[in-house]
Design a protein around this motif. Structure first.
Motif, PDB file in Angstrom:
ATOM      1  N   VAL A 132       0.839  -1.189   0.000  1.00 57.98           N
ATOM      2  CA  VAL A 132       0.000   0.000   0.000  1.00 57.98           C
ATOM      3  C   VAL A 132       0.879   1.245   0.000  1.00 57.98           C
ATOM      4  O   VAL A 132       1.665   1.461   0.930  1.00 57.98           O
ATOM      5  N   SER A 133       0.755   2.056  -1.040  1.00 59.17           N
ATOM      6  CA  SER A 133       1.472   3.337  -1.059  1.00 59.17           C
ATOM      7  C   SER A 133       0.612   4.362  -0.317  1.00 59.17           C
ATOM      8  O   SER A 133      -0.482   4.694  -0.758  1.00 59.17           O
ATOM      9  N   LEU A 134       1.126   4.868   0.800  1.00 57.73           N
ATOM     10  CA  LEU A 134       0.337   5.801   1.616  1.00 57.73           C
ATOM     11  C   LEU A 134       0.435   7.224   1.102  1.00 57.73           C
ATOM     12  O   LEU A 134      -0.388   8.075   1.444  1.00 57.73           O
ATOM     13  N   THR A 135       1.473   7.501   0.358  1.00 60.04           N
ATOM     14  CA  THR A 135       1.650   8.825  -0.239  1.00 60.04           C
ATOM     15  C   THR A 135       2.661   8.678  -1.374  1.00 60.04           C
ATOM     16  O   THR A 135       3.512   7.796  -1.318  1.00 60.04           O
ATOM     17  N   ASP A 136       2.557   9.553  -2.382  1.00 64.04           N
ATOM     18  CA  ASP A 136       3.614   9.526  -3.401  1.00 64.04           C
ATOM     19  C   ASP A 136       4.706  10.538  -3.063  1.00 64.04           C
ATOM     20  O   ASP A 136       5.719  10.618  -3.723  1.00 64.04           O
ATOM     21  N   ARG A 137       4.497  11.321  -1.990  1.00 63.69           N
ATOM     22  CA  ARG A 137       5.493  12.342  -1.605  1.00 63.69           C
ATOM     23  C   ARG A 137       6.695  11.721  -0.917  1.00 63.69           C
ATOM     24  O   ARG A 137       6.583  10.657  -0.312  1.00 63.69           O
ATOM     25  N   CYS A 138       7.797  12.459  -0.951  1.00 66.04           N
ATOM     26  CA  CYS A 138       9.000  11.963  -0.303  1.00 66.04           C
ATOM     27  C   CYS A 138       9.922  13.131  -0.016  1.00 66.04           C
ATOM     28  O   CYS A 138       9.898  14.138  -0.732  1.00 66.04           O
ATOM     29  N   ASP A 139      10.726  12.998   1.025  1.00 66.11           N
ATOM     30  CA  ASP A 139      11.714  14.036   1.327  1.00 66.11           C
ATOM     31  C   ASP A 139      13.017  13.789   0.563  1.00 66.11           C
ATOM     32  O   ASP A 139      13.920  14.607   0.600  1.00 66.11           O
ATOM     33  N   PHE A 140      13.140  12.657  -0.122  1.00 70.35           N
ATOM     34  CA  PHE A 140      14.280  12.386  -0.991  1.00 70.35           C
ATOM     35  C   PHE A 140      13.809  12.429  -2.451  1.00 70.35           C
ATOM     36  O   PHE A 140      12.614  12.429  -2.717  1.00 70.35           O
TER      37      PHE A 140
END
Ligand code: SAM
Ligand code: SF4
Length: 330
Positions: free
Chosen positions: A17-25
């Motif tokens: 399950v991808s909870l978000t597509d955002r990332c700090d990298f």
């Protein structure tokens, strides 16, 4: 009981399950430098996620991996993990992270029922770590790793993508780091997902070369295909550390689709049947159109006929699938 079984007799037991597509990298193999992320309103909320997982548990899914993007960036994560413990049938709750926020969250995750964790680590050299992740700080991740060790996860695994001319010279030091910490480690060949702005074939590094290198330093038994839980890894056992699993994930050099028991849910609610194909079921549309559990169950069962036999990545292609890995639930 109705089960999610495809045309090739593979039963789906595992949902990522991808909870978000955002990332700090912005890891160079995963994202391009400039990314556009999904608007919050388009993400599945926790009630919707819980409902899908509950329905899929009723169809035989037993293991859930929370991933992303960076799952530790999703607000409310630990409460949601706790909700997963209440879903009948889900016996394995695991998570994949880049480790940057683990120093703050490791204890809470264990308390919320996450049993095992994968931490991505591609270099032990601060400058190089920054180059590969574009924004990452190695010290934060190492602190996160220490916190994870103290927190008491049942098992910790490192995920390492090896790129030729970038970090191939760190295979043994990363392996030694894993052995010292008593972590499992998987070495992963880069997959051609998303236009990341690099010439991927020129940096392709086969897991056969990794295996040869490890064997030249450690006595090992023959690689074995992992259990259903290990998924696509071929496993090397080192005589010196028989309890540590050294995995080789080789989407190019050793196709692993025959044992595939997994599907992926993107952050905006598309159920992907295969990493290497775009066929998907729009579960968010079904949920938001007021579908009943039975209707969603029927749609899921019907969708299984579309699960392809295998992916067809070619090492000479920079991009096979336009969807980025952070969208995919890697
Ligand atoms: N952000 C978290 C992390 O990095 O662990 C979780 C999501 S990330 C997409 C999950 C895993 O996918 C990471 O271990 C990462 O190294 C791997 N990955 C990302 N892009 C990849 C690619 N193009 N080929 C192979 N592995 C990739
Ligand atoms: Fe972020 Fe993980 Fe992708 Fe790296 S691999 S950019 S940490 S989602």
């Amino acid at each position: 009981m109705n089960m999610l079984t495809d045309r090739y007799g593979r039963s789906i037991r595992y949902l990522r399950v991808s909870l978000t597509d955002r990332c700090d990298f912005r890891c160079v193999y995963c994202m391009s430098e400039k990314m556009r992320f999904t608007h919050r309103s388009k993400l599945l909320d926790f009630d919707e996620l819980e409902r899908i997982i509950r329905i899929m548990a009723g169809l035989g899914v037993r293991k859930v991996r929370l991933t992303g993007g960076e799952p530790l960036l999703r607000r409310g994560l630990t409460d949601f993990c706790h909700r997963l413990t209440q879903i009948e049938g889900i016996t394995e709750r695991v998570l994949t992270t880049n480790g940057s926020h683990l120093a703050f969250l490791a204890d809470d995750l264990v308390r919320a029922g996450i049993q095992r964790i994968n931490i991505s680590l591609d270099s032990l050299q601060p400058e190089r770590f920054r180059q590969i992740s574009r924004f990452g700080n190695l010290d934060d991740v190492l602190e996160g790793i220490e916190a994870a060790c103290r927190a008491g996860f049942e098992r910790i695994k490192l995920n390492t993508v090896i790129l030729r001319g970038v970090n191939e010279d760190e295979v043994l030091s990363l392996l030694d780091f894993a052995l010292e910490k008593k972590f499992d480690i998987s070495f992963i060949e880069e997959m051609p997902l998303g236009e990341v702005g690099r010439n991927r074939p020129s940096e392709y590094y086969s897991s056969d070369w990794i295996e040869a290198l490890i064997r030249s330093h450690y006595r090992c038994s023959q690689p074995q295909t992992g259990s259903a839980t290990d998924g696509p890894s071929r496993l090397l056992t080192l005589d010196a550390a028989p309890d540590i699993r050294v995995g080789l994930i080789s989407p190019h050099s050793h196709n692993f689709c025959a044992q595939c028991n997994r599907v992926r849910l993107t952050a905006e609610g598309r159920l992907l049947l295969c990493l290497g194909h775009e066929d998907s079921l729009d579960l968010r549309a079904l949920l938001r159109a007021g579908s009943s559990d039975e209707e969603i169950e029927s749609a899921l069962l019907a969708q299984m006929d579309l699960k392809p036999e295998r992916h067809q990545f070619a090492p000479d292609e920079s991009v096979s699938i336009v969807r980025f890995m952070n969208m995919t639930g890697g």
